[in-house]
Design an enzyme around this catalytic site. Sequence first.
Site, PDB file in Angstrom:
ATOM      1  N   HIS A   1       1.075  -1.863   0.117  1.00 47.64           N
ATOM      2  CA  HIS A   1       0.085  -0.212  -0.094  1.00 47.64           C
ATOM      3  C   HIS A   1       0.857   1.664   0.405  1.00 47.64           C
ATOM      4  CE1 HIS A   1      -3.912   2.066   1.779  1.00 47.64           C
ATOM      5  NE2 HIS A   1      -3.085   2.990   1.011  1.00 47.64           N
TER       6      HIS A   1
ATOM      7  N   HIS B   1       1.580   4.947  -2.292  1.00 45.74           N
ATOM      8  CA  HIS B   1       1.116   5.787  -3.555  1.00 45.74           C
ATOM      9  C   HIS B   1       2.541   6.452  -4.075  1.00 45.74           C
ATOM     10  CE1 HIS B   1      -2.623   5.310  -3.158  1.00 45.74           C
ATOM     11  NE2 HIS B   1      -2.716   5.654  -1.686  1.00 45.74           N
TER      12      HIS B   1
ATOM     13  N   HIS C   1      -9.511   1.039  -1.245  1.00 50.32           N
ATOM     14  CA  HIS C   1      -9.718   1.922  -0.237  1.00 50.32           C
ATOM     15  C   HIS C   1     -10.887   1.734   0.051  1.00 50.32           C
ATOM     16  CE1 HIS C   1      -5.704   2.647  -2.179  1.00 50.32           C
ATOM     17  NE2 HIS C   1      -5.494   3.732  -1.107  1.00 50.32           N
TER      18      HIS C   1
ATOM     19  N   GLU D   1     -10.974   3.165   6.209  1.00 47.67           N
ATOM     20  CA  GLU D   1     -10.532   4.372   6.435  1.00 47.67           C
ATOM     21  C   GLU D   1     -11.319   5.685   7.066  1.00 47.67           C
ATOM     22  OE1 GLU D   1      -6.465   7.491   4.902  1.00 47.67           O
ATOM     23  OE2 GLU D   1      -8.294   6.550   3.494  1.00 47.67           O
TER      24      GLU D   1
ATOM     25  N   ASP E   1       2.130   7.427   2.475  1.00 49.40           N
ATOM     26  CA  ASP E   1       2.077   8.238   1.500  1.00 49.40           C
ATOM     27  C   ASP E   1       3.317   8.538   1.916  1.00 49.40           C
ATOM     28  OD1 ASP E   1      -0.019   9.089  -1.252  1.00 49.40           O
ATOM     29  OD2 ASP E   1      -0.682   8.671   0.329  1.00 49.40           O
TER      30      ASP E   1
END
Length: 317
Positions: free
Chosen positions: A14, A16, A194, A197, A276
């Site tokens: 996971h 980006h 996703h 979250e 990220d």
Amino acid sequence: MYDWLNALPKAELHLHLEGTLEPGLMFELARRNGVALPWPDVESLRRAYDYDNLQEFLDLYYRGAEVLRTEQDFYDLTWAYLLKCREQNVVHTEPFFDPQTHTDRGIAFETVLAGITQALEDGRTQLGIQGGLILSFLRHLPEEAAMRTLEQALPYRDAFIAVGLDSSERGFPPRLFQRVFERARAAGLPAVAHAGEEGPPEYIWEALDLLQVRRIDHGVRAAEDERLIERLIDTQIPLTVCPLSNTRLRVFDSMAEHNILELLERGVKVTVNSDDPAYFGGYITENFHALHEHLGMTQDQARRLAANSMDARLAGG
């Protein structure tokens, strides 16, 4: 413990690529491409990383992505991440990229893809890092836009190991993209998404039942639905959890409240990832270390989390 965790062989599932854009590289690419940034220097940009929620982060994330223009830019972005993988013993990675972030500002799909895939190939041959690329759709944009992106991508179908769904979750349930994912599945592309979250457990159910995903990205709110937890345990559908991201974006108020180790001990196939990392203050080892520091994660738990990540891979090798 940090050095031991750093040496532990890991897979990252996971991540980006646009979220690995460090301030220094952002300024370098801005100068290269003549892009004016709203911050006078790197330190001012670092101070701008003081946001309180997912939307504020995304606004900054999309602004940063504007410096990415050429094939070389996308190569440099991906290569910098792969060097970090080597440093932290990530032996396998399955990063996302968001083509709509770039095609919507006039960058050719082929430009984006060529830079990323060349870096990933060089990572395999020069660094020994295996993996594959996930084509991700932006859920805050209409279904038709995702379908157009998929059609753009299908001539390069072999460049991808899966399709995904990301961006602002609230108000954009997975069911909005059911037809896009059916089209991808017909082309032989498995799915991840996703869910859970900021969005409710219902979004996880939809991702499982309507999108037929092989993995849930985030998924920590599954803990609010006992029947869902039982399903995740029974099916061993993995959750790609991102602890530093979750605390930075206030999914949990503090790392001490995070539920990843509780889920692990219940038998849910949870994994540790960095999401990220340039924006959330740490790559994968920092995420592991935060669990040790704030939740008392043991070496045995760390080994199980790392083993889960290897088991949850979509790409071979």
